[in-house]
Write a protein that holds these residues in place. Structure first.
Motif, PDB file in Angstrom:
ATOM      1  N   ALA A  12     -11.369   4.973  -1.767  1.00 45.00           N
ATOM      2  CA  ALA A  12      -9.912   5.043  -1.947  1.00 45.00           C
ATOM      3  C   ALA A  12      -9.147   4.715  -0.671  1.00 45.00           C
ATOM      4  O   ALA A  12      -7.925   4.535  -0.709  1.00 45.00           O
ATOM      5  CB  ALA A  12      -9.523   6.435  -2.429  1.00 45.00           C
ATOM      6  N   GLU A  13      -9.854   4.624   0.446  1.00 42.76           N
ATOM      7  CA  GLU A  13      -9.209   4.444   1.743  1.00 42.76           C
ATOM      8  C   GLU A  13      -8.284   3.229   1.752  1.00 42.76           C
ATOM      9  O   GLU A  13      -8.663   2.122   1.373  1.00 42.76           O
ATOM     10  CB  GLU A  13     -10.258   4.287   2.834  1.00 42.76           C
ATOM     11  N   GLY A  14      -7.028   3.463   2.172  1.00 45.30           N
ATOM     12  CA  GLY A  14      -6.084   2.379   2.379  1.00 45.30           C
ATOM     13  C   GLY A  14      -5.161   2.083   1.224  1.00 45.30           C
ATOM     14  O   GLY A  14      -4.151   1.387   1.400  1.00 45.30           O
ATOM     15  N   PHE A  15      -5.482   2.570   0.032  1.00 42.17           N
ATOM     16  CA  PHE A  15      -4.635   2.296  -1.120  1.00 42.17           C
ATOM     17  C   PHE A  15      -3.364   3.140  -1.068  1.00 42.17           C
ATOM     18  O   PHE A  15      -3.363   4.265  -0.566  1.00 42.17           O
ATOM     19  CB  PHE A  15      -5.391   2.550  -2.421  1.00 42.17           C
ATOM     20  N   GLY A  30      -5.720  -8.775   3.106  1.00 42.66           N
ATOM     21  CA  GLY A  30      -4.341  -8.731   3.580  1.00 42.66           C
ATOM     22  C   GLY A  30      -3.328  -8.229   2.576  1.00 42.66           C
ATOM     23  O   GLY A  30      -2.181  -7.971   2.941  1.00 42.66           O
ATOM     24  N   ALA A  31      -3.700  -8.085   1.318  1.00 44.20           N
ATOM     25  CA  ALA A  31      -2.738  -7.661   0.303  1.00 44.20           C
ATOM     26  C   ALA A  31      -2.502  -6.155   0.367  1.00 44.20           C
ATOM     27  O   ALA A  31      -3.439  -5.373   0.556  1.00 44.20           O
ATOM     28  CB  ALA A  31      -3.229  -8.050  -1.084  1.00 44.20           C
ATOM     29  N   LEU A  32      -1.253  -5.748   0.166  1.00 47.27           N
ATOM     30  CA  LEU A  32      -0.935  -4.335  -0.001  1.00 47.27           C
ATOM     31  C   LEU A  32      -1.129  -4.015  -1.481  1.00 47.27           C
ATOM     32  O   LEU A  32      -0.489  -4.627  -2.340  1.00 47.27           O
ATOM     33  CB  LEU A  32       0.500  -4.044   0.439  1.00 47.27           C
ATOM     34  N   VAL A  33      -2.004  -3.065  -1.766  1.00 48.69           N
ATOM     35  CA  VAL A  33      -2.322  -2.731  -3.160  1.00 48.69           C
ATOM     36  C   VAL A  33      -1.796  -1.331  -3.467  1.00 48.69           C
ATOM     37  O   VAL A  33      -2.175  -0.350  -2.817  1.00 48.69           O
ATOM     38  CB  VAL A  33      -3.832  -2.816  -3.438  1.00 48.69           C
ATOM     39  N   TYR A  34      -0.938  -1.294  -4.470  1.00 50.02           N
ATOM     40  CA  TYR A  34      -0.250  -0.060  -4.868  1.00 50.02           C
ATOM     41  C   TYR A  34      -0.736   0.355  -6.253  1.00 50.02           C
ATOM     42  O   TYR A  34      -0.779  -0.456  -7.181  1.00 50.02           O
ATOM     43  CB  TYR A  34       1.259  -0.324  -4.877  1.00 50.02           C
ATOM     44  N   LEU A  35      -1.090   1.621  -6.384  1.00 49.82           N
ATOM     45  CA  LEU A  35      -1.585   2.177  -7.639  1.00 49.82           C
ATOM     46  C   LEU A  35      -0.537   3.151  -8.161  1.00 49.82           C
ATOM     47  O   LEU A  35      -0.255   4.156  -7.510  1.00 49.82           O
ATOM     48  CB  LEU A  35      -2.912   2.898  -7.428  1.00 49.82           C
ATOM     49  N   GLN A  36       0.013   2.883  -9.326  1.00 52.54           N
ATOM     50  CA  GLN A  36       1.135   3.671  -9.826  1.00 52.54           C
ATOM     51  C   GLN A  36       0.683   5.056 -10.297  1.00 52.54           C
ATOM     52  O   GLN A  36      -0.039   5.173 -11.282  1.00 52.54           O
ATOM     53  CB  GLN A  36       1.828   2.897 -10.961  1.00 52.54           C
ATOM     54  N   TYR A  37       1.061   6.079  -9.581  1.00 50.64           N
ATOM     55  CA  TYR A  37       0.975   7.494  -9.940  1.00 50.64           C
ATOM     56  C   TYR A  37      -0.427   8.095 -10.126  1.00 50.64           C
ATOM     57  O   TYR A  37      -0.715   9.180  -9.635  1.00 50.64           O
ATOM     58  CB  TYR A  37       1.813   7.779 -11.218  1.00 50.64           C
ATOM     59  N   GLY A  38      -1.319   7.459 -10.861  1.00 47.35           N
ATOM     60  CA  GLY A  38      -2.591   8.056 -11.254  1.00 47.35           C
ATOM     61  C   GLY A  38      -3.403   8.711 -10.150  1.00 47.35           C
ATOM     62  O   GLY A  38      -4.069   9.724 -10.399  1.00 47.35           O
ATOM     63  N   PHE A  45       2.470   7.658  -0.886  1.00 49.48           N
ATOM     64  CA  PHE A  45       1.289   8.138  -0.166  1.00 49.48           C
ATOM     65  C   PHE A  45       0.373   6.964   0.165  1.00 49.48           C
ATOM     66  O   PHE A  45       0.346   5.947  -0.539  1.00 49.48           O
ATOM     67  CB  PHE A  45       0.484   9.113  -1.031  1.00 49.48           C
ATOM     68  N   GLN A  46      -0.408   7.137   1.210  1.00 51.22           N
ATOM     69  CA  GLN A  46      -1.560   6.281   1.453  1.00 51.22           C
ATOM     70  C   GLN A  46      -2.776   7.180   1.618  1.00 51.22           C
ATOM     71  O   GLN A  46      -2.679   8.258   2.227  1.00 51.22           O
ATOM     72  CB  GLN A  46      -1.399   5.423   2.704  1.00 51.22           C
ATOM     73  N   VAL A  47      -3.898   6.749   1.082  1.00 50.33           N
ATOM     74  CA  VAL A  47      -5.135   7.496   1.289  1.00 50.33           C
ATOM     75  C   VAL A  47      -5.634   7.173   2.682  1.00 50.33           C
ATOM     76  O   VAL A  47      -5.945   6.018   2.991  1.00 50.33           O
ATOM     77  CB  VAL A  47      -6.197   7.151   0.228  1.00 50.33           C
ATOM     78  N   ARG A  49      -0.967   2.646   7.652  1.00 50.48           N
ATOM     79  CA  ARG A  49      -1.880   1.998   8.578  1.00 50.48           C
ATOM     80  C   ARG A  49      -2.682   0.922   7.840  1.00 50.48           C
ATOM     81  O   ARG A  49      -2.767   0.918   6.612  1.00 50.48           O
ATOM     82  CB  ARG A  49      -2.799   3.025   9.235  1.00 50.48           C
ATOM     83  N   PRO A  50      -3.268  -0.020   8.591  1.00 53.62           N
ATOM     84  CA  PRO A  50      -3.959  -1.133   7.955  1.00 53.62           C
ATOM     85  C   PRO A  50      -5.064  -0.663   7.017  1.00 53.62           C
ATOM     86  O   PRO A  50      -5.852   0.219   7.349  1.00 53.62           O
ATOM     87  CB  PRO A  50      -4.524  -1.917   9.136  1.00 53.62           C
ATOM     88  N   ALA A  51      -5.092  -1.241   5.835  1.00 55.24           N
ATOM     89  CA  ALA A  51      -6.170  -0.955   4.882  1.00 55.24           C
ATOM     90  C   ALA A  51      -7.445  -1.657   5.354  1.00 55.24           C
ATOM     91  O   ALA A  51      -7.385  -2.641   6.104  1.00 55.24           O
ATOM     92  CB  ALA A  51      -5.787  -1.436   3.502  1.00 55.24           C
ATOM     93  N   PRO A  52      -8.617  -1.168   4.935  1.00 52.02           N
ATOM     94  CA  PRO A  52      -9.877  -1.764   5.397  1.00 52.02           C
ATOM     95  C   PRO A  52      -9.992  -3.261   5.129  1.00 52.02           C
ATOM     96  O   PRO A  52     -10.680  -3.971   5.872  1.00 52.02           O
ATOM     97  CB  PRO A  52     -10.939  -0.970   4.628  1.00 52.02           C
ATOM     98  N   TRP A  53      -9.355  -3.758   4.077  1.00 49.96           N
ATOM     99  CA  TRP A  53      -9.506  -5.162   3.693  1.00 49.96           C
ATOM    100  C   TRP A  53      -8.423  -6.070   4.311  1.00 49.96           C
ATOM    101  O   TRP A  53      -8.351  -7.238   3.994  1.00 49.96           O
ATOM    102  CB  TRP A  53      -9.474  -5.307   2.177  1.00 49.96           C
ATOM    103  N   TRP A  54      -7.569  -5.495   5.171  1.00 52.83           N
ATOM    104  CA  TRP A  54      -6.517  -6.326   5.728  1.00 52.83           C
ATOM    105  C   TRP A  54      -7.013  -7.262   6.809  1.00 52.83           C
ATOM    106  O   TRP A  54      -6.404  -8.296   7.044  1.00 52.83           O
ATOM    107  CB  TRP A  54      -5.405  -5.435   6.293  1.00 52.83           C
ATOM    108  N   SER A  55      -8.075  -6.902   7.462  1.00 52.89           N
ATOM    109  CA  SER A  55      -8.557  -7.763   8.544  1.00 52.89           C
ATOM    110  C   SER A  55      -9.812  -8.494   8.114  1.00 52.89           C
ATOM    111  O   SER A  55     -10.528  -8.051   7.211  1.00 52.89           O
ATOM    112  CB  SER A  55      -8.854  -6.921   9.788  1.00 52.89           C
TER     113      SER A  55
END
Length: 427
Positions: free
Chosen positions: A288-291, A266-274, A400-402, A421-427
């Motif tokens: 990388a899907e959902g990040f 359920g967590a939104l995970v944000y990766l800074q720039y890289g 962006f989202q992958v 859209r929902p990331a794979p680990w949200w549900s």
């Protein structure tokens, strides 16, 4: 050592510290004395090579287009490329000194992580120095000493906006109904270099003014050998949003693979720039899907941006970097406009004065550096310095989202391609 570079393999095979120029056009109509742009480019360093290669590629595309159309003031553009280690003050100063010795008419660069020593090496020569260095600590020095640094321009907003804008992004995603947070906590996982520390401090400053709260700060140190303990810390903290405040694409790829196997649901995970660097998708693939990630300097997906992406990928096939490719392309064209307006590239002061008060709309948005920091204004407005309330008065920070192993713009609304859209680990 000076030598020509193969047009299709500009960096490959250049020795460390070499000074090199790319192809010399065979078009006899152009004048014999070229206009020289110095490009400090990481070729042999352990960090920064991907971004610097992107920068060189984008600049090359612009150079080839301009030369094919008759050059600038009847003269061909050529590059002087020198190797640089973005982490080393000594290497950066040596690189700039070589470009000064080569009598370049301008310098363009992706970034160094030691900006003050780099800028200092150019302070007596004072040719226009345009770079996407993304560091407010540096632009504050420009503001304090415009006589010394008046020739230095930051062609993107500063990194503070990564921190300032993050709570606004979270709120807008929540209010749009595309993200239902576990809670209002934000967990910061921060690297120790000044760039990442500045981002973290900006976010910490912004959170009390928002509807979100600081859940925890976890320190990491480059290189990260094992993300396992960090992921366990993320799960134990249980924050609704996580910012991984790092910058190395290969290490982000390792993180997403480990996280997908054992996530905080359920967590939104944000990766800074890289993730902007091509190797992120190359190494991570479907993991990388959902990040989510963002950049204050990115190629838009509007008509102008799409046309550039198509040209770039035809010229440089493969996964395209979405930041410095467009930044360098815009920078070369901005310099062209300045040189043509002034009429003489060797008139450094006049060219810098023109750049300072004029703007340019490129593939990465609106470049307006007419402020005390001489950095591009940021869009959207987040209530802090050097921001714009209108898209065409600032450079859009792209989130962006992958999705389906592709980077898709999800924010701001004026520039988005698709919705979060929902990331794979949200549900």
């Amino acid at each position: 050592m000076i030598r020509h570079i193969n047009r299709r393999h500009i960096v490959g095979g250049i020795a460390a510290g070499a000074v090199a120029m790319p192809f010399v056009s065979r078009r006899p109509a152009l004048a014999a004395d070229p206009i020289l742009i110095g490009l400090p480019t990481a070729q042999t360093a352990q960090a920064g090579v991907a971004d610097h290669q992107d920068y060189l590629n984008g600049a090359t595309l612009a150079m080839e287009e301009i030369n094919a159309a008759g050059g600038v003031l009847g003269r061909e553009i050529q590059f002087v490329v020198v190797d640089v280690d973005p982490l080393s003050p000594e290497s950066c100063q040596i690189a700039i000194s070589k470009l000064v010795d080569a009598k370049v008419h301008a310098i363009g660069c992706a970034f160094t992580l030691v900006p003050i020593p780099t800028a200092d090496a150019s302070s007596k020569y004072k040719c226009p120095f345009l770079w996407g260095v993304t560091q407010r600590n540096y632009t504050e020095e420009v503001a304090k000493d415009p006589e010394k640094y008046g020739h230095c321009f930051q062609t993107d907003p500063s990194e503070v906006h990564y921190g300032y804008t993050f709570p606004t992004f979270l709120k807008d995603m929540r209010d749009a109904g595309v993200w239902k947070p576990l809670n209002n906590g934000v967990h910061i996982v921060q690297e120790q270099i000044a760039y990442n520390q500045t981002i973290s401090k900006a976010l910490q400053e912004a959170l009390p003014k928002s509807e979100f709260t600081l859940a925890k700060i976890t320190d990491i140190q480059y290189p990260v050998q094992d993300w396992g303990p960090v992921i366990q810390d993320i799960k134990a903290t249980g924050a609704g949003a996580v910012m991984i405040d790092h910058w190395v694409a290969a290490e982000y790829a390792a993180f997403v693979k480990q996280y997908q196997a054992d996530p905080l649901k359920g967590a939104l995970v944000y990766l800074q720039y890289g993730p902007s660097q091509p190797e992120f998708l190359e190494l991570s693939g479907p993991a990388a899907e959902g990040f989510v990630w963002s950049t204050v300097l990115g190629v838009y997906a509007d008509e102008k941006g799409k046309a550039f992406r198509e040209k770039y990928q035809k010229r440089f096939p493969g996964i395209m970097g979405l930041c410095y490719t467009g930044n360098s392309y815009d920078t070369v064209y901005f310099l062209k406009a300045a040189w043509e307006a002034v009429g003489d590239p060797s008139k450094f002061k006049e060219v810098c004065d023109w750049i300072r008060v004029n703007s340019y709309r490129g593939v990465c948005g609106f470049m307006d550096m007419n402020n005390k920091y001489q950095e591009c204004a940021h869009f959207p407005d987040n209530g802090y310095d050097v921001t714009a309330t209108e898209l065409e008065k600032g450079m859009g920070q792209l989130f962006f989202q992958v999705q389906d192993v592709q980077h898709k713009i999800i924010y701001p609304d004026a520039l988005k391609e698709v919705a979060l859209r929902p990331a794979p680990w949200w549900s």
